[in-house]
Write an enzyme that holds these catalytic residues in place. Structure first.
Site, mmCIF file in Angstrom:
data_model
loop_
_atom_site.group_PDB
_atom_site.id
_atom_site.type_symbol
_atom_site.label_atom_id
_atom_site.label_comp_id
_atom_site.label_asym_id
_atom_site.label_seq_id
_atom_site.Cartn_x
_atom_site.Cartn_y
_atom_site.Cartn_z
ATOM 1 C CG ASP A 10 -1.670 1.235 1.464
ATOM 2 O OD1 ASP A 10 -2.362 1.672 0.532
ATOM 3 O OD2 ASP A 10 -1.572 1.809 2.567
ATOM 4 C CG ASP A 12 -1.636 7.819 0.543
ATOM 5 O OD1 ASP A 12 -0.603 8.495 0.405
ATOM 6 O OD2 ASP A 12 -2.565 7.829 -0.285
ATOM 7 C CB THR A 124 -7.578 4.408 -2.913
ATOM 8 O OG1 THR A 124 -7.051 5.027 -1.734
ATOM 9 C CG2 THR A 124 -8.122 3.040 -2.552
ATOM 10 C CG ASP A 184 -1.838 2.276 6.470
ATOM 11 O OD1 ASP A 184 -2.288 1.906 5.362
ATOM 12 O OD2 ASP A 184 -2.163 3.350 7.014
#
Length: 253
Positions: A10, A12, A124, A184
């Site tokens: 991922d 962010d 995303t 996360d």
């Protein structure tokens, strides 16, 4: 025993703590630039993070927190323009170098490359945000280190839907058991595990109270030789930081 062939990150909150000091500030700057008095505080943004995707987050905020706001005739275009301005401000923030990578990220990415483990990103956030972050933390050529950068609106349903991970598997011709994901948040964990991928969590202040029962390991960060991680759930053996040996052990469980 299936060999670990790919590591999927991922972005962010996982590669860097970009949410509080990056995206949140960029949203507020875009709102002010457009003449709105909307201010997303740290605590409010924590609530808004339950909604995946920036455009979706703006829409949710207006519906839930600003019901008095009269939506323009072309509401979708209005939101898209606001989000475009936010992306511009975010990239300016990243370019200042104010948001470094989290502990262990650069080391682990380089170790995976050196051992022939393929790399992918599943996020995303907008593709331009990803490449800007990579270039200003890992170097101009670093986006090419990743076999696939799956970002933004490349799939219709965002996390916690598994679509982004299923897309990565298809595009890289991989099976779920070939991979390990690093996330996360609970949304990311649900997305990856629904795609059948073993997932490790490196949580942060925004996600520390979420449910990570399905994760194979939960850490405060990936760790460095001189900055060991703290194990919050799961078994890291005698490892003090995440390396390829530990990833292989987790992958084979």
């Amino acid at each position: 025993m299936t060999k670990l062939r790919a590591l999927i990150f991922d972005v962010d909150g996982t590669l860097a703590n970009t949410e509080q000091d990056g995206h949140r500030i960029a949203f507020n700057r875009a709102f002010a630039e457009a003449g709105f008095d909307w201010d997303w505080s740290v605590s409010l943004y924590s609530e808004l993070l339950a909604v995946a995707g920036g455009k979706e987050r703006i829409r949710f905020y207006l519906n839930q927190y600003r019901p008095d706001f009269p939506p323009p005739a072309n509401f979708d275009e209005f939101i898209a323009n606001l989000h475009r301005a936010k992306t511009h401000h975010y990239q300016q923030l990243i370019a200042t170098g104010a948001i470094p990578l989290r502990p262990g990220v650069q080391r682990l990415i380089k170790a995976a490359r050196s051992q022939g483990i393929r790399l992918a990103l599943a996020t995303t956030t907008a593709p331009t945000n990803v490449t800007t972050l990579l270039q200003h933390t890992l170097g101009e050529e670093s986006p090419a280190w990743f076999n696939l950068i799956a970002a933004g609106d490349i799939v219709p349903a965002k996390k916690p839907a598994p679509d982004i991970y299923n897309y990565v598997l298809r595009q890289m011709d991989l099976l779920p058991q070939d991979c390990l994901a690093i996330e996360d948040s609970d949304q990311g964990l649900i997305a990856a595990t629904q795609a059948g991928i073993t997932t490790m969590i490196t949580l942060n202040n925004y996600t520390k109270d979420q449910d990570f029962a399905q994760a194979v390991l939960v850490l405060n960060h990936l760790g460095e030789p001189d900055q060991p991680f703290t194990v919050l759930a799961g078994d890291a053996g005698d490892s003090r930081y995440v390396d390829i040996k530990l990833l292989n052990n987790l992958h084979h469980r």
